[in-house]
Write a protein that holds these residues in place. Structure first.
Motif, short mmCIF file in Angstrom:
data_model
loop_
_atom_site.label_atom_id
_atom_site.label_comp_id
_atom_site.label_asym_id
_atom_site.label_seq_id
_atom_site.Cartn_x
_atom_site.Cartn_y
_atom_site.Cartn_z
N LYS A 49 7.87 -31.70 9.79
CA LYS A 49 8.98 -31.30 8.77
C LYS A 49 9.73 -29.95 9.17
O LYS A 49 9.30 -29.22 9.92
CB LYS A 49 8.13 -31.25 7.71
CG LYS A 49 7.40 -32.35 7.13
CD LYS A 49 8.45 -33.37 6.59
CE LYS A 49 7.45 -34.47 5.99
NZ LYS A 49 6.79 -34.36 4.65
N ASP A 51 11.61 -28.74 6.30
CA ASP A 51 11.90 -28.38 5.19
C ASP A 51 10.59 -28.05 4.16
O ASP A 51 10.90 -27.84 2.95
CB ASP A 51 12.69 -29.52 4.39
CG ASP A 51 12.08 -30.74 4.07
OD1 ASP A 51 10.80 -30.75 4.80
OD2 ASP A 51 12.41 -31.71 3.42
N THR A 52 9.49 -28.02 4.78
CA THR A 52 8.35 -27.67 3.96
C THR A 52 7.72 -26.34 4.34
O THR A 52 6.96 -25.90 5.33
CB THR A 52 7.22 -28.63 4.50
OG1 THR A 52 7.84 -29.89 4.32
CG2 THR A 52 6.09 -28.55 3.63
N THR A 93 11.18 -36.87 8.42
CA THR A 93 10.88 -36.90 6.91
C THR A 93 9.91 -37.92 6.71
O THR A 93 9.34 -38.50 7.60
CB THR A 93 11.98 -37.43 6.08
OG1 THR A 93 12.51 -38.74 6.42
CG2 THR A 93 13.43 -36.48 6.56
N VAL A 159 8.93 -37.09 -3.83
CA VAL A 159 9.55 -37.38 -2.64
C VAL A 159 9.37 -38.78 -2.06
O VAL A 159 8.10 -39.36 -2.09
CB VAL A 159 9.03 -36.39 -1.42
CG1 VAL A 159 9.98 -36.56 -0.19
CG2 VAL A 159 9.77 -35.03 -1.69
N ASN A 182 13.89 -35.43 -0.20
CA ASN A 182 12.90 -34.60 0.49
C ASN A 182 12.46 -33.19 -0.61
O ASN A 182 13.04 -33.21 -1.69
CB ASN A 182 13.82 -33.64 1.78
CG ASN A 182 14.85 -33.01 1.13
OD1 ASN A 182 15.11 -32.26 0.22
ND2 ASN A 182 16.02 -33.44 1.87
#
Length: 277
Positions: A49, A51-52, A93, A159, A182
């Motif tokens: 990922k 975006d985490t 994702t 999500v 997301n």
């Protein structure tokens, strides 16, 4: 056959051959024995990922992805391949990670991926590398204290492609659910008032709360959803190497060192290795 038809057939045959060849090539990449390949080409391609927070987040300044998953992947790569080994990272994702693995674009997935029976039909999982559980993120002062306090007037943000929505429907059937692409979009939606709570694994939500003191976790976890490293079916040799590497990391203290880096004990007494935060 006319001259035009003959020319058409002449052009079509090479095109057909290229399509067939391309299809065979894609299949061979997906099915190639990874354990053997990485001995000659010492690179493991990890799906992670971007975006985490705390697990896999792109640093805007350095343009490098950082987090717990990233460090675990690097350590596993080193255990398997030694100092010469290289860990390469490709963004995934919740929706794209399994298709990319099945197509051979990546060798393995380490991306906050919960081990489930449904997913086991498509991929194999390593031993558990992080004990996670689903929770709720709400604005401080919210009347929502836990999952049982969700009502038909509440919208929960989740999500797409994750197990979060399924678990909310089981534990709070009256609540409405809004799914986004997301975690960043989901948190933005929470901030803008499109929902009263956001749900996913507690560790991910803690990362968000650590960056914005206006939000907090409501109640404890209401599921047990351990994370595993996903590997394509038919790659038993590679799976064994990953599990052996994880075991060695626990024995030699590497795992604990990485865990403490990203999840240090704080004033609330958070415990190690995914205990209920």
């Amino acid at each position: 056959m006319s001259k035009i038809k003959k020319i058409g057939a002449f052009l079509f045959l090479p095109l057909l051959f290229m399509i067939v060849l391309s299809g065979c090539k894609g299949e061979s990449v997906a099915n190639k024995n990874i354990a053997k390949r990485i001995k000659n080409e010492p690179t493991i391609v990890w799906g992670v990922k971007y975006d985490t927070r705390l697990f896999g987040m792109m640093d805007i300044k350095t343009r490098k992805v950082e987090g717990f998953d990233i460090d675990i992947a690097k350590a596993i790569t080193k255990e398997i391949l030694g100092k010469k080994g290289k860990a390469e990272f490709i963004e995934v994702t919740s929706k794209t990670r399994i298709p990319l693995l099945k197509n051979g674009n990546i060798d393995t997935i380490i991306a906050t991926m919960t081990i489930t029976d449904e997913r086991k039909e498509q991929v194999d999982f390593s031993d558990i590398y992080f004990d996670a559980g689903q929770s709720l993120l709400v604005k401080k002062g919210s009347p929502i204290k836990n999952v049982k306090s969700l009502t038909a007037n509440d919208t929960v943000l989740a999500v797409k492609g994750s197990t979060s929505s399924i678990n909310i429907r089981k534990n709070a059937p009256d609540a409405k659910i809004l799914e986004l692409e997301n975690y960043a979009e989901a948190f933005t939606a929470l901030q803008s008032g499109q929902g009263q709570a956001m749900t996913t694994d507690n560790a991910i939500l803690l990362g968000m709360a650590s960056e914005n003191n206006k939000y907090e976790l409501a109640g404890g976890t209401f599921t047990n959803e351990p994370y595993g490293i996903a590997i394509n079916k038919g790659q038993e040799d590679f799976l064994k190497e990953v599990n052996n590497a994880l075991s060695k990391m626990h024995d030699n203290g590497t795992y604990d060192k990485i865990f403490e880096k990203w999840f240090p004990k704080d004033a609330e007494g958070r415990a190690k290795k995914g205990a209920q935060f």
